[in-house]
Design a protein around this motif. Structure first.
Motif, PDB file in Angstrom:
ATOM      1  N   ARG A 182       0.850  -1.194   0.000  1.00 32.81           N
ATOM      2  CA  ARG A 182       0.000   0.000   0.000  1.00 32.81           C
ATOM      3  C   ARG A 182       0.889   1.249   0.000  1.00 32.81           C
ATOM      4  O   ARG A 182       1.792   1.385   0.827  1.00 32.81           O
ATOM      5  CB  ARG A 182      -0.911   0.000   1.240  1.00 32.81           C
ATOM      6  CG  ARG A 182      -1.883  -1.167   1.259  1.00 32.81           C
ATOM      7  CD  ARG A 182      -2.600  -1.315   2.587  1.00 32.81           C
ATOM      8  NE  ARG A 182      -1.708  -1.619   3.689  1.00 32.81           N
ATOM      9  CZ  ARG A 182      -2.094  -2.023   4.886  1.00 32.81           C
ATOM     10  NH1 ARG A 182      -3.375  -2.187   5.148  1.00 32.81           N
ATOM     11  NH2 ARG A 182      -1.214  -2.281   5.833  1.00 32.81           N
ATOM     12  N   THR A 183       0.626   2.153  -0.945  1.00 31.68           N
ATOM     13  CA  THR A 183       1.396   3.398  -1.005  1.00 31.68           C
ATOM     14  C   THR A 183       0.794   4.397  -0.023  1.00 31.68           C
ATOM     15  O   THR A 183      -0.416   4.646  -0.033  1.00 31.68           O
ATOM     16  CB  THR A 183       1.346   3.980  -2.434  1.00 31.68           C
ATOM     17  OG1 THR A 183       1.936   3.031  -3.314  1.00 31.68           O
ATOM     18  CG2 THR A 183       2.113   5.296  -2.523  1.00 31.68           C
ATOM     19  N   CYS A 200      -9.309  -2.070   5.408  1.00 29.09           N
ATOM     20  CA  CYS A 200      -7.868  -1.888   5.537  1.00 29.09           C
ATOM     21  C   CYS A 200      -7.082  -2.116   4.242  1.00 29.09           C
ATOM     22  O   CYS A 200      -5.982  -1.603   4.087  1.00 29.09           O
ATOM     23  CB  CYS A 200      -7.318  -2.810   6.617  1.00 29.09           C
ATOM     24  SG  CYS A 200      -8.182  -2.594   8.189  1.00 29.09           S
ATOM     25  N   GLU A 201      -7.641  -2.898   3.313  1.00 27.30           N
ATOM     26  CA  GLU A 201      -6.818  -3.299   2.169  1.00 27.30           C
ATOM     27  C   GLU A 201      -6.424  -2.109   1.297  1.00 27.30           C
ATOM     28  O   GLU A 201      -5.399  -2.154   0.612  1.00 27.30           O
ATOM     29  CB  GLU A 201      -7.495  -4.416   1.350  1.00 27.30           C
ATOM     30  CG  GLU A 201      -8.736  -4.052   0.575  1.00 27.30           C
ATOM     31  CD  GLU A 201      -9.973  -3.869   1.472  1.00 27.30           C
ATOM     32  OE1 GLU A 201     -10.956  -3.320   0.981  1.00 27.30           O
ATOM     33  OE2 GLU A 201      -9.953  -4.259   2.663  1.00 27.30           O
ATOM     34  N   THR A 221       0.553   3.977  12.510  1.00 23.76           N
ATOM     35  CA  THR A 221       0.315   3.613  11.116  1.00 23.76           C
ATOM     36  C   THR A 221      -1.034   2.921  10.940  1.00 23.76           C
ATOM     37  O   THR A 221      -1.423   2.605   9.828  1.00 23.76           O
ATOM     38  CB  THR A 221       1.452   2.714  10.583  1.00 23.76           C
ATOM     39  OG1 THR A 221       1.536   1.564  11.418  1.00 23.76           O
ATOM     40  CG2 THR A 221       2.770   3.446  10.564  1.00 23.76           C
ATOM     41  N   CYS A 222      -1.747   2.693  12.065  1.00 30.95           N
ATOM     42  CA  CYS A 222      -3.094   2.106  11.976  1.00 30.95           C
ATOM     43  C   CYS A 222      -3.935   2.695  13.095  1.00 30.95           C
ATOM     44  O   CYS A 222      -3.521   2.678  14.266  1.00 30.95           O
ATOM     45  CB  CYS A 222      -3.001   0.589  12.117  1.00 30.95           C
ATOM     46  SG  CYS A 222      -4.610  -0.228  12.150  1.00 30.95           S
ATOM     47  N   GLY A 256      -4.266  -4.975   9.233  1.00 36.86           N
ATOM     48  CA  GLY A 256      -5.637  -4.543   9.495  1.00 36.86           C
ATOM     49  C   GLY A 256      -5.820  -4.177  10.955  1.00 36.86           C
ATOM     50  O   GLY A 256      -4.932  -4.404  11.776  1.00 36.86           O
ATOM     51  N   HIS A 257      -7.000  -3.624  11.252  1.00 39.25           N
ATOM     52  CA  HIS A 257      -7.221  -3.134  12.608  1.00 39.25           C
ATOM     53  C   HIS A 257      -7.779  -4.206  13.534  1.00 39.25           C
ATOM     54  O   HIS A 257      -8.156  -5.293  13.100  1.00 39.25           O
ATOM     55  CB  HIS A 257      -8.101  -1.887  12.589  1.00 39.25           C
ATOM     56  CG  HIS A 257      -9.487  -2.135  12.098  1.00 39.25           C
ATOM     57  ND1 HIS A 257     -10.358  -2.932  12.775  1.00 39.25           N
ATOM     58  CD2 HIS A 257     -10.152  -1.686  11.002  1.00 39.25           C
ATOM     59  CE1 HIS A 257     -11.507  -2.956  12.122  1.00 39.25           C
ATOM     60  NE2 HIS A 257     -11.393  -2.221  11.035  1.00 39.25           N
ATOM     61  N   ASP A 258      -7.843  -3.835  14.817  1.00 41.13           N
ATOM     62  CA  ASP A 258      -8.184  -4.785  15.875  1.00 41.13           C
ATOM     63  C   ASP A 258      -9.504  -4.461  16.565  1.00 41.13           C
ATOM     64  O   ASP A 258      -9.694  -4.822  17.712  1.00 41.13           O
ATOM     65  CB  ASP A 258      -7.112  -4.658  16.987  1.00 41.13           C
ATOM     66  CG  ASP A 258      -5.870  -5.452  16.689  1.00 41.13           C
ATOM     67  OD1 ASP A 258      -5.907  -6.268  15.782  1.00 41.13           O
ATOM     68  OD2 ASP A 258      -4.869  -5.245  17.392  1.00 41.13           O
ATOM     69  N   PHE A 259     -10.393  -3.690  15.902  1.00 42.37           N
ATOM     70  CA  PHE A 259     -11.601  -3.261  16.614  1.00 42.37           C
ATOM     71  C   PHE A 259     -12.605  -4.401  16.794  1.00 42.37           C
ATOM     72  O   PHE A 259     -12.916  -5.127  15.859  1.00 42.37           O
ATOM     73  CB  PHE A 259     -12.326  -2.169  15.830  1.00 42.37           C
ATOM     74  CG  PHE A 259     -11.610  -0.869  15.762  1.00 42.37           C
ATOM     75  CD1 PHE A 259     -11.044  -0.304  16.892  1.00 42.37           C
ATOM     76  CD2 PHE A 259     -11.525  -0.182  14.561  1.00 42.37           C
ATOM     77  CE1 PHE A 259     -10.408   0.916  16.817  1.00 42.37           C
ATOM     78  CE2 PHE A 259     -10.885   1.039  14.475  1.00 42.37           C
ATOM     79  CZ  PHE A 259     -10.324   1.585  15.604  1.00 42.37           C
ATOM     80  N   ILE A 260     -13.126  -4.528  18.008  1.00 44.98           N
ATOM     81  CA  ILE A 260     -14.272  -5.426  18.244  1.00 44.98           C
ATOM     82  C   ILE A 260     -15.165  -4.737  19.285  1.00 44.98           C
ATOM     83  O   ILE A 260     -14.657  -4.200  20.262  1.00 44.98           O
ATOM     84  CB  ILE A 260     -13.891  -6.769  18.916  1.00 44.98           C
ATOM     85  CG1 ILE A 260     -12.632  -7.379  18.349  1.00 44.98           C
ATOM     86  CG2 ILE A 260     -15.059  -7.737  18.881  1.00 44.98           C
ATOM     87  CD1 ILE A 260     -12.252  -8.695  19.068  1.00 44.98           C
TER      88      ILE A 260
END
Ligand code: SAM
Length: 343
Positions: free
Chosen positions: A21-22, A267-268, A283-284, A320-324
């Motif tokens: 990803r740029t 996230c992709e 960065t995330c 990718g992220h960790d949200f739940i």
């Protein structure tokens, strides 16, 4: 070989993360302070950073300029509330030089609008063309309840001042269970009636706010389904590379966006990184990852160490992220508040 003969790639290698990803979009929180206390964002008795910990405006300028040299073409100032930072307009003015050279394509900000009436014209004069204004309701009593003491009229005046200055305004509203979920059609009609897009955001489990999230969270899939019974929603092609997915609303002609970190992973296509007002890079948004850029920034007036630290941080950008949010996960997934990271 002279500098002008070097290819841009040699002068400023593009920031490409391990997943290809740029990174060309930087969001910078210029302060963690805010003049409002939206209950889903901050606790009422937030402790703010000592002013001495903050990067100076000159340091923020140098940091942003370093990222622009490394390929960032879109820069968003945020916070906290960016317009409460003292002399913030001197930073905006100085960063606008990169618009003039063409290195930066867009300089923008996200604001709660309370100080926009004062700054809208100056922002436009600096080359800002579009801004996002966060406003969750058109009801003054609810607005006060959500923000704990905010004055809706000030925000509405700010929005009018921005439009009068020629700025395109997008309204961002967090969908809140039992609070504004029934008001979304009205908010949308109002925004579209003024030629403003509306983007709805799902509550994200960021930072301890003194209560759980499950009582605030309403999935946007539900709101979209409800809207679809009254309006014709036609998917628009994704043109932002960002998390929002847009539809055209047939009956109003306006654009409606959905930011759904909880119900859909976005996230992709992530092209962005965030910097806090103390010079930490995340960065995330939905991860605890962090690297300090303040130390390398202050260690030397040249940018070698800073560039190397940025490259290392980009190399660690998570997939990718960790949200739940659910009954078993009713605590913050990420300990930072949105006001620290810069929403
Ligand atoms: N003060 C500015 C503003 O109000 O837009 C910029 C910072 S604010 C943190 C940026 C955005 O994040 C706002 O739209 C706010 O509603 C949103 N926000 C804050 N906490 C959030 C959370 N936990 N989940 C989802 N959005 C959140």
């Amino acid at each position: 070989m002279t500098v002008s003969e070097l290819s841009p790639a040699l002068i400023s290698p593009a920031m490409i993360d391990p997943f290809g990803r740029t990174i060309n979009y930087l969001r910078v929180s210029v302060t963690d302070r805010c003049d409002l206390r939206c209950f889903y964002c901050m606790s009422e008795d937030m402790t703010f950073l000592p002013k001495a910990d903050l990067l100076t405006l000159e340091e923020l300028d140098r940091l942003c300029s370093t990222f622009i040299a490394k390929g960032v073409t879109k820069l968003r100032l945020t916070g906290g509330e960016p317009l409460v930072r003292r002399n913030v307009m001197s930073l905006v003015r100085s960063l606008s030089r990169h618009l003039k050279t063409g290195a930066l394509h867009e300089l923008t900000l996200t604001t709660n609008g309370s100080l926009l009436a004062k700054y809208a014209q100056e922002l436009a004069d600096c080359g800002v063309r579009r801004i996002n204004v966060s406003m969750d309701t058109l009801d003054a009593t609810k607005f006060r309840a959500i923000t704990r003491w905010g004055d809706l009229n000030k925000v509405l005046e700010g929005i009018e001042a921005a439009r009068a200055a020629g700025l395109a305004v997008k309204i961002n509203a967090v969908a809140l269970k039992g609070l504004n979920e029934d008001e979304i059609p009205e908010l949308m009609q109002w925004a579209h009636g003024k030629d403003m897009a509306l983007t709805l955001i799902e509550v994200m489990p960021m930072g301890d706010i003194g209560e759980g999230r499950i009582d605030q969270y309403v999935p946007l899939s539900l709101l979209r389904a409800r809207l679809a019974t009254r309006y014709t929603l036609t998917d628009l092609p994704d043109d932002t590379g960002g998390p929002a997915r847009y539809v055209r609303v047939g009956e109003t002609g306006g654009k409606l966006g959905f930011i759904t970190p909880m119900t859909h992973n976005f996230c992709e296509s992530c092209n962005r990184v965030r910097i806090t007002c103390t010079g930490t890079i995340h960065t995330c948004l939905g991860h605890e990852d962090a690297s300090d850029l303040r130390r390398p920034l202050r260690a030397s007036p040249d940018n070698d160490l800073l560039n190397a630290t940025i490259d290392r941080a980009i190399g660690l950008k998570p997939k990718g992220h960790d949200f739940i949010i659910d009954r078993r996960h009713n605590r913050p997934s990420v300990s930072r508040h949105m006001s620290v990271t810069g929403g």
